[in-house]
Design a protein around this motif. Structure first.
Motif, mmCIF file in Angstrom:
data_model
loop_
_atom_site.group_PDB
_atom_site.id
_atom_site.type_symbol
_atom_site.label_atom_id
_atom_site.label_comp_id
_atom_site.label_asym_id
_atom_site.label_seq_id
_atom_site.Cartn_x
_atom_site.Cartn_y
_atom_site.Cartn_z
ATOM 1 N N GLY A 296 0.799 -1.124 0.091
ATOM 2 C CA GLY A 296 0.037 0.028 -0.066
ATOM 3 C C GLY A 296 0.921 1.195 0.046
ATOM 4 O O GLY A 296 0.507 2.074 -0.584
ATOM 5 N N LYS A 297 2.106 1.230 0.522
ATOM 6 C CA LYS A 297 2.900 2.333 0.697
ATOM 7 C C LYS A 297 3.742 2.389 -0.833
ATOM 8 O O LYS A 297 4.012 1.322 -1.506
ATOM 9 C CB LYS A 297 4.063 2.152 1.407
ATOM 10 N N THR A 298 3.809 3.400 -1.296
ATOM 11 C CA THR A 298 4.789 3.523 -2.642
ATOM 12 C C THR A 298 6.204 3.286 -2.192
ATOM 13 O O THR A 298 6.565 3.829 -1.149
ATOM 14 C CB THR A 298 4.200 4.825 -3.390
ATOM 15 N N PHE A 299 7.087 2.938 -3.104
ATOM 16 C CA PHE A 299 8.453 2.816 -2.940
ATOM 17 C C PHE A 299 8.935 4.294 -2.837
ATOM 18 O O PHE A 299 9.850 4.455 -2.173
ATOM 19 C CB PHE A 299 9.210 1.917 -3.881
ATOM 20 N N HIS A 303 11.643 5.730 -0.359
ATOM 21 C CA HIS A 303 12.726 6.088 -0.698
ATOM 22 C C HIS A 303 12.870 7.417 -0.183
ATOM 23 O O HIS A 303 13.955 7.780 0.547
ATOM 24 C CB HIS A 303 12.734 6.245 -2.230
ATOM 25 N N LEU A 304 11.911 8.487 -0.009
ATOM 26 C CA LEU A 304 11.907 9.716 0.486
ATOM 27 C C LEU A 304 12.067 9.691 2.060
ATOM 28 O O LEU A 304 12.925 10.571 2.741
ATOM 29 C CB LEU A 304 10.897 10.259 0.235
ATOM 30 N N GLU A 305 11.579 8.496 2.519
ATOM 31 C CA GLU A 305 11.878 8.335 4.095
ATOM 32 C C GLU A 305 13.341 8.075 4.332
ATOM 33 O O GLU A 305 13.963 8.851 5.123
ATOM 34 C CB GLU A 305 11.128 7.142 4.531
ATOM 35 N N ALA A 306 13.948 7.248 3.408
ATOM 36 C CA ALA A 306 15.368 6.930 3.593
ATOM 37 C C ALA A 306 16.074 8.336 3.371
ATOM 38 O O ALA A 306 17.111 8.660 4.122
ATOM 39 C CB ALA A 306 15.750 6.181 2.579
ATOM 40 N N ALA A 307 15.781 9.032 2.561
ATOM 41 C CA ALA A 307 16.501 10.475 2.104
ATOM 42 C C ALA A 307 16.341 11.173 3.392
ATOM 43 O O ALA A 307 17.511 11.933 3.841
ATOM 44 C CB ALA A 307 15.576 11.160 0.804
ATOM 45 N N ARG A 308 15.208 11.303 4.276
ATOM 46 C CA ARG A 308 14.978 12.180 5.245
ATOM 47 C C ARG A 308 15.883 11.709 6.526
ATOM 48 O O ARG A 308 16.602 12.440 7.151
ATOM 49 C CB ARG A 308 13.719 12.119 5.695
ATOM 50 N N ASP A 325 12.906 18.329 5.833
ATOM 51 C CA ASP A 325 12.140 18.118 4.679
ATOM 52 C C ASP A 325 12.278 19.102 3.623
ATOM 53 O O ASP A 325 12.162 18.662 2.621
ATOM 54 C CB ASP A 325 10.509 18.213 5.314
ATOM 55 N N GLU A 326 12.548 20.434 3.733
ATOM 56 C CA GLU A 326 12.933 21.217 2.892
ATOM 57 C C GLU A 326 13.989 20.896 1.930
ATOM 58 O O GLU A 326 14.052 20.845 0.781
ATOM 59 C CB GLU A 326 12.888 22.663 3.170
ATOM 60 N N ALA A 327 15.013 20.338 2.775
ATOM 61 C CA ALA A 327 16.233 20.032 1.982
ATOM 62 C C ALA A 327 16.122 18.817 1.000
ATOM 63 O O ALA A 327 16.403 18.870 -0.011
ATOM 64 C CB ALA A 327 17.564 19.650 3.112
ATOM 65 N N VAL A 328 15.105 17.923 1.753
ATOM 66 C CA VAL A 328 14.802 16.915 0.795
ATOM 67 C C VAL A 328 13.983 17.050 -0.316
ATOM 68 O O VAL A 328 14.164 16.609 -1.559
ATOM 69 C CB VAL A 328 14.258 15.615 1.597
ATOM 70 N N ALA A 329 13.143 17.868 -0.067
ATOM 71 C CA ALA A 329 12.384 18.174 -1.263
ATOM 72 C C ALA A 329 12.949 18.934 -2.268
ATOM 73 O O ALA A 329 12.623 18.867 -3.646
ATOM 74 C CB ALA A 329 11.188 19.029 -0.848
ATOM 75 N N ALA A 330 13.951 19.634 -1.840
ATOM 76 C CA ALA A 330 14.832 20.374 -3.000
ATOM 77 C C ALA A 330 15.976 19.474 -3.620
ATOM 78 O O ALA A 330 16.308 19.947 -4.289
ATOM 79 C CB ALA A 330 15.620 21.741 -2.033
ATOM 80 N N GLY A 331 16.056 18.361 -2.936
ATOM 81 C CA GLY A 331 17.038 17.193 -3.448
ATOM 82 C C GLY A 331 18.463 17.634 -2.986
ATOM 83 O O GLY A 331 19.320 17.043 -3.728
#
Ligand code: GLY
Ligand code: MN
Ligand code: MN
Length: 462
Positions: A296-299, A303-308, A325-331
């Motif tokens: 049910g979760k998307t990968f 992935h973004l959880e790991a990035a955070r 969160d902002e740093a990850v959203a910006a990449g």
């Protein structure tokens, strides 16, 4: 081989999903290295293996969707073959092993395909990845090499992905065998990880372990002190204290199922404080994204959880700054974690990648991002029970990339470039496991392989 009914059932489901026409599967032929009879390791095509099971060159499989019949095209061996290769089962015997009733000589294939085309029937093929297939398919279909592409069928690709994505009990047992061989490979590499040994001694030893268990490695061994190069196949360095080794390697079973495991260990067997700090960030990302990998979760979310987690850890070390969160959203994290968290795995180590990554990992409603880092995420879509995934976060200090971003002043509101530069020469850390998505969560495949700092140090002490 699996029970013959498995192959019969797979082909039946495939015919139902495709709905119309003929489906043509070319098996792989031998591939010559430097003269015809001196060949590379033979590897059957994974789709042919999945539906027709026979791990030998010289065959085509055809599923007649409307007629509900499958045919195996191939020729019995000659006396010359028997002299050089020994006796081999007949085409009929091989077909029987995978519940195919109809067999034909290869010489009849072109005629049968041409008759089908003349009567207006559709022929479906999968994308090709070998030049010889393009040439033989062009001959069989009576078109130019360029025109072969017109027969590649998205309906067939979709049907194959749907079936192969969900692993059955037999496949899972095979993959667990492959992971267990990888466990021996990785603990062996750790025990050899001492100053003075050459990387090639470690990579050669672990490749030999895979071979001694019945299959080759599932992809060329990645083993290097320069782990910041993500897929480093150069094994010529002599190990020196103070560095770490990334070892990313897996085995293939006799039925051609893969494992894909990465461990990172310090040369000499003791992590330094700095190595521990980065290692534990990656370990936290690996362990906590296990918890997040549920149906049910998307990968992409996982992935973004790991990035955070990685970004949060790097912020604590002063390498990143600002809101996580902002740093990850910006990449911004992608400077240090530039690849995806993982991919499907099965008969191919990057399962079904030959069919097109986006058909496997994305959907009409979830398209691949083009942001640096996220664009390398091979799989973004929702997890389903039966999927086998890798979980492989990493953290790397890539001098050329850091230099380029610094010069461009890229995302400098989130990146402390001076601090990042103090890690140049560190290399990288990656930790990779293979897991099965279950009805309620997930399960680590195979016997656990030493992973925590204590477990790795203890393995290297033995
Ligand atoms: N072994 C390459 C990868 O981890 O995807
Ligand atoms: Mn790997
Ligand atoms: Mn992998």
């Amino acid at each position: 081989m699996f029970p013959k009914e498995v192959y019969w059932q797979r082909r039946k489901m495939l015919r139902e999903l495709v709905g119309d026409g003929l489906i043509l599967f070319p098996g792989n032929e031998e591939s010559s290295m430097n003269y015809k009879d001196n060949t590379y390791h033979y590897r059957q095509d994974s789709n042919f293996l999945y539906f027709f099971g026979i791990n030998k060159p010289g065959f085509y499989g055809v599923c007649d969707v409307n007629g509900g019949k499958d045919t195996f095209y191939g020729d019995d061996i000659t006396m010359v073959d028997i002299i050089w290769m020994g006796n081999q089962p007949s085409v009929k015997e091989l077909a029987n092993q995978v519940a195919v009733e109809s067999t034909e000589s290869q010489a009849n294939l072109k005629n049968d395909l041409q008759l089908a085309l003349k009567s207006g029937r559709r022929i479906h093929i999968l994308p090709t990845y070998r030049g010889d297939h393009v040439i033989t398919l062009a001959g069989l279909l009576g078109v130019s090499c360029e025109e072969v592409q017109k027969y590649v069928s998205e309906e067939l690709i979709g049907a194959v992905v749907k079936l192969r994505a969900v692993k059955d009990q037999y496949e899972i047992a095979e993959i667990e065998k492959a992971v267990d061989v990888a466990g021996i490979m990785h603990t062996t590499a750790m025990k050899m990880g001492f100053a003075g040994n050459y990387e090639r001694e470690l990579s050669g030893a672990i490749e030999g372990i895979a071979l001694s268990h019945g299959g080759p490695v599932s992809f060329p061994v990645i083993l290097s002190m320069d782990g910041q190069t993500l897929h480093n196949h150069y094994h010529g360095n002599q190990l020196v204290d103070g560095r770490m080794v990334i070892c990313d390697a897996g085995a293939e079973t006799e039925l051609c199922y893969a494992s894909d495991i990465t461990r990172t260990f310090p040369v000499g067997g003791k992590f330094s404080t700095q190595q521990k700090e980065i290692y534990n960030i990656v370990l936290a990302a690996n362990m906590r994204t296990f918890e997040a990998s549920i149906p049910g979760k998307t990968f992409l979310e996982v992935h973004l959880e790991a990035a955070r987690i990685i970004a949060g850890g790097l912020k604590e070390l002063g390498i990143l700054k600002g809101d996580v969160d902002e740093a990850v959203a910006a990449g911004a994290h992608a400077l240090f974690f530039p690849h995806g968290l993982g991919h499907m795995m099965g008969l191919d180590v990057h399962d079904m990648e030959g069919l097109g990554e986006n058909f496997v990992g994305y959907t009409d409603s979830l398209k691949r991002s083009d942001q640096f880092g996220l664009a390398y995420l091979r799989m973004g879509r929702e997890l389903e029970p039966g999927f086998v995934m890798t979980n492989e976060p990493g953290c790397y200090f890539i001098p050329a990339l850091i230099e380029q971003w610094k010069v461009e002043k890229k995302l400098e509101q989130f990146i402390n470039y001076q601090k990042a530069e103090s890690y140049l020469g560190f290399g990288g850390v990656r930790i990779e496991d293979d897991l099965l998505i279950t009805d309620t969560g997930n399960r680590l495949l195979g016997t656990p392989i030493p992973k925590t700092i204590e477990e790795v140090e203890e393995t290297m002490r033995d």
